[in-house]
Design a protein around this motif. Structure first.
Motif: not given
Lengths: 547, 330
Positions: A71-74, A253-257, A242-247, A394-401
């Protein structure tokens, strides 16, 4: 809340003396599950669920997921700017919606004692706001406010009023009437009664709804692309397009944080304001002050006030980022009227009816799964019930992800594995319903009075007994309300069906807007309003029976 | 109350009974991935100017069914990534989507274009252009005048709404990110209407929006816009098939597209009378006025043969702009 200690389903078995006779189980407690069950059976047939196909497509799923990494954030500064922009718009929109929702919900609740037409008006505004997708608000507001964050924030705000207002109404109706009657008896006017009793009692749940809506609005910010505003959702949508899946993975990941931080704040706020959030104690909201009539300050009160102040400052800062120029507004109105005349006369076709039907079947089927799995997750993540705090976190964390990953990603993954069709859409929808329902249920369970549970435990009841007899009866009203609300949101999120080629109303809506066929858009809106009102009426009826 | 409950009970029983017998309308043959499939899956993605997508492809589907001898299941999909990933896992056999989607797909999936749409009997008439438009009296008459201005584009991944214009701007020595202030409006119609409303000084959109769609909808009038730039032609909407299909099937698809056009499809009985329209004047005197089928989402006359090389202009645009969406690294 009037609490009965009678577990459901014991009717007729207890030869109880007349005064203690358990009430007849309300029809709503079994009719609604029956309907959902029937729709689910039909839905599963309609969708043509083939579990074996998932196994067959497993390789394709891993191959696709492999393309998302590393994964990359640019560039980081660019991403940080996007995050700030998203937060500004989401906070401004959610804040406006919260402020508008409080009076609307107070007027819509059946505890409202003012004129009937005010109640009717409030209910209508809430339902319409919920039924009209933010996409439609966006295309209208861009004409009024021009391209930019203001149109986006207002589109978010207008649509959020529907959810926040509806949930607040439910809470206002659920809370105990005793304090209200007591304050009423002192001769306080309607406003004083509301602030002193209803508002204060509902505050914990209200904050959790507002913060949850903020969570949704951060995730749903791809709508901002339609009004020329940026943000993280727009960047995510472009990366996927644009199929840029790593980005895309980096942005997710940022949204999840962001969502994790929000979840943490929400939890802290609830602990601070909720009567029952602490383990057993009856918290003292205000310590005694110097005089009897003036409450004093203690650490929790300082914390609450500081939190409120921080919230207000953030809201005002976010508002100031939406520049609205008055002369642009003056011209905007004309544009909007010209556009809105394109909505009449609405066109309602058989295709729209079929799309609504498809979406409704899929949404209800996915809701049944989401509610059942969500209930289990919620029970295990509530401290009162399962005394393993780590598991809860842990469960709350998983649900957030799970929640942080947008529907479109699930949809694409399942399409790769299963091919186009409703099955892939159903799976994506079921996952998002599970995340929604477990979030709603966890928050509602967090707010129940642990007294009955503790009492039952004290007399030697097992975990299950304590839950069924102590927690469930208190939880039923919000369980029904939240389940139907999940269905309601699922219907709106069924745009995901379009991504998998399964049709549905979301696809038609999008098609009508992109091909500028606003008469069809209007027809779809009317259909959506009818469905949402119907679901709402069912929920009201069910809740009246059980509260 | 009681009767209500009974009705509900009956409905529930009916739902279950219905389920017990009869095949789901969504039931599919178990295996659609081998090179001798029992049916073909045909996915269409709405392009900027498509309407009534599914209905307009029904005659095309009928032609392909006729020539390949296989049933074709058509699905309208709102997102190009969904279709491309289904192609990667060989679960979509035929697809019609934007030229840029084909550029992206050709990187990751084993697919090849066999046809592209043709708006009139003239070969190559399916090409589209990007127009640069401005409000009359803005003083903008060339790309160079855009320096320092607010410019509305559609979306960074739109060929007609951004990439083609960006390539032309760069060739003129203007950096579309640095030398002007780009605003991405999200759609072609919003880019034009907001430009007229004064939110930006100029807009780049697909030609058909300015010349046909928006005037036809009454959203803009003659004289609302002035065109100062027309891009090089961008190849039209491709029909793409999976390379995993047998030569027989691929030939069948090509044959169906060569053999029929919107007018001859009527004679072949591919569309009912109420789904027919009159052939428009640009189709030439021979056919104008005679009944025609809808032939794809863009209102095309026919699909003409296409090859991968037809889509080189997109690759050139990507090379010039080095745009993020082009993903050269893939």
């Amino acid at each position: 809340m009037p609490t009965t200690l009678t577990p459901p389903g014991t009717r007729g078995r207890t030869p109880a003396p007349a005064p203690a006779r358990p009430p007849r189980a309300p029809a709503a407690t079994w009719v609604i599950p029956l309907i959902l069950g029937a729709v689910t059976v039909f839905g599963l047939w309609w969708i043509d669920v083939r579990p074996a196909a998932i196994a067959a497509g497993f390789e394709d799923i891993t191959r696709l997921l492999g393309r998302m990494f590393p994964a990359t954030t640019g560039p980081v500064p660019e991403l940080a700017a996007l995050v700030v922009e998203t937060l500004q718009i989401a906070i401004a929109g959610t804040g406006i919606a919260a402020l508008v929702s409080i009076p609307l919900a107070a007027g819509a609740a059946n505890t409202f004692t003012g004129p009937r037409w005010v109640q009717w008006l409030c209910r209508t505004l809430i339902v319409v706001s919920r039924a009209v997708p933010s996409l439609v608000f966006a295309i209208i507001f861009v004409r009024i406010f021009g391209l930019g964050p203001a149109a986006g924030a207002l589109a978010i705000a207008f649509h959020s009023v529907g959810m926040i207002g509806k949930m607040m109404t439910d809470v206002f109706e659920e809370i105990s009437a005793a304090p209200r009657e007591a304050v009423n008896a002192t001769g306080a006017n309607r406003f004083q009664v509301f602030v002193a009793t209803t508002f204060t009692q509902a505050l914990p749940q209200m904050t959790s709804f507002v913060l949850y809506r903020l969570d949704i609005n951060i995730r749903a910010s791809s709508i901002l692309g339609l009004v020329g505003a940026g943000g993280i959702g727009v960047a995510l949508q472009r990366s996927i397009g644009s199929l840029d899946y790593p980005r895309a993975a980096g942005i997710i990941a940022v949204i999840i944080v962001l969502l994790l931080v929000l979840e943490l704040i929400s939890n802290l706020v609830q602990r601070a304001v909720s009567e029952h959030a602490g383990d057993t104690k009856h918290s003292m909201t205000f310590p005694p002050g110097k005089e009897l009539s003036s409450p004093g300050w203690n650490a929790p009160r300082v914390g609450r006030s500081a939190g409120l102040l921080a919230g207000v400052v953030l809201f005002i800062l976010s508002l100031s980022a939406l520049s609205i120029s008055p002369d642009r507004l003056a011209r905007g109105w004309e544009n909007a009227v010209a556009m809105l005349t394109g909505f009449v006369p609405p066109v309602f076709t058989a295709e729209i009816a079929l799309g609504l039907f498809e979406s409704l079947v899929m949404a209800l089927t996915a809701t049944t799964f989401g509610v059942l799995i969500g209930l289990v997750i919620a029970v295990f993540s509530t401290d009162h019930l399962v005394k393993v705090p780590v598991l809860g976190w842990a469960l709350r964390g998983v649900i957030v992800v799970v929640r942080g990953v947008p529907d479109i990603v699930y949809a694409i993954v399942f399409v790769a594995a299963l091919g186009l069709g409703p099955f892939a859409g159903f799976l994506a929808l079921a996952i998002s319903c599970t995340a929604l329902a477990s979030k709603f249920f966890t928050d509602a369970l967090q707010n129940i009075d642990p007294g009955p549970i503790r009492a039952l435990e004290a007399v030697g009841a097992g975990r299950l007994q304590a839950f069924v007899a102590g927690a469930w009866p208190q939880f039923v009203p919000s369980f029904i309300g939240n389940s139907l609300f999940t269905a309601d949101l699922a219907l709106r999120e069924s745009a995901v069906l379009g991504i998998v080629g399964a049709g549905g109303i979301g696809f038609l809506l999008h098609e009508s807007v992109t091909s500028i066929d606003y008469q069809s858009t209007a027809g779809i809106l009317i259909g959506l309003i009818v469905v949402v009102v119907t679901v709402e009426q069912m929920a009201r009826w069910a809740r009246r029976k059980v509260i | 109350m009681r009767t209500h409950l009974k009705t509900l009970g009956l409905l529930a029983a009916a739902a279950i009974a219905l389920t017990a017998c009869g095949e789901s309308p969504n039931a599919r043959p178990a295996d659609t991935t081998s090179d001798a499939p029992a049916e073909l899956v045909f996915a269409v993605v709405p392009t900027d100017n498509s309407e009534e997508l599914l209905a307009s492809f029904e005659p095309v589907v009928a032609a392909i069914e006729e020539e390949t001898g296989l049933p074709v299941e058509i699905q309208a999909v709102s997102n190009n990534a969904g279709v491309i990933e289904a192609q990667v896992s060989e679960r979509v056999d035929i697809a019609v989507y934007g030229a840029f989607s084909y550029y992206l797909a050709s990187d990751v999936a084993e697919v090849e274009p066999v046809a592209k749409d043709q708006l009139t009997p003239e070969p190559g008439s399916g090409s589209v252009s990007s127009l640069g438009v401005t409000a009359p009296g803005s003083g903008i008459s060339s790309l160079e005048d855009l320096t320092g201005k607010d410019v509305c584009f559609t979306d960074p991944a739109s060929t007609t709404g951004y990439l083609a214009a960006a390539a032309a701007l760069m060739e003129a020595g203007i950096d579309p990110q640095e030398d002007l202030n780009p605003v991405f409006a999200g759609s072609h119609d919003v880019a034009v209407t907001q430009m007229i409303a004064g939110d930006c000084d100029a807009a780049f959109v697909a030609e058909t929006f300015v010349t046909e769609l928006l005037p036809a909808r009454g959203i803009i009038e003659d004289g609302d816009t002035e065109t100062f730039f027309t891009s090089d032609p961008i190849p039209g909407t491709p029909m793409v098939v999976g390379s995993w299909l047998s030569q027989d099937i691929k030939d069948g698809v090509v044959r169906a597209m060569e053999k029929y056009d919107a007018v001859s499809a009527v004679e072949a009985g591919f569309c009912e009378e109420d789904a027919q329209r009159e052939a428009p004047a640009p189709w030439g005197e021979d056919v104008a006025g005679s009944p025609a089928c809808e032939w794809g989402g863009t209102g095309a006359f026919a699909f003409e043969p296409a090859t991968d090389a037809d889509y080189d202009p997109i690759r050139e645009i990507c090379e010039t702009t080095q745009a993020e969406v082009c993903r050269d690294d893939a």
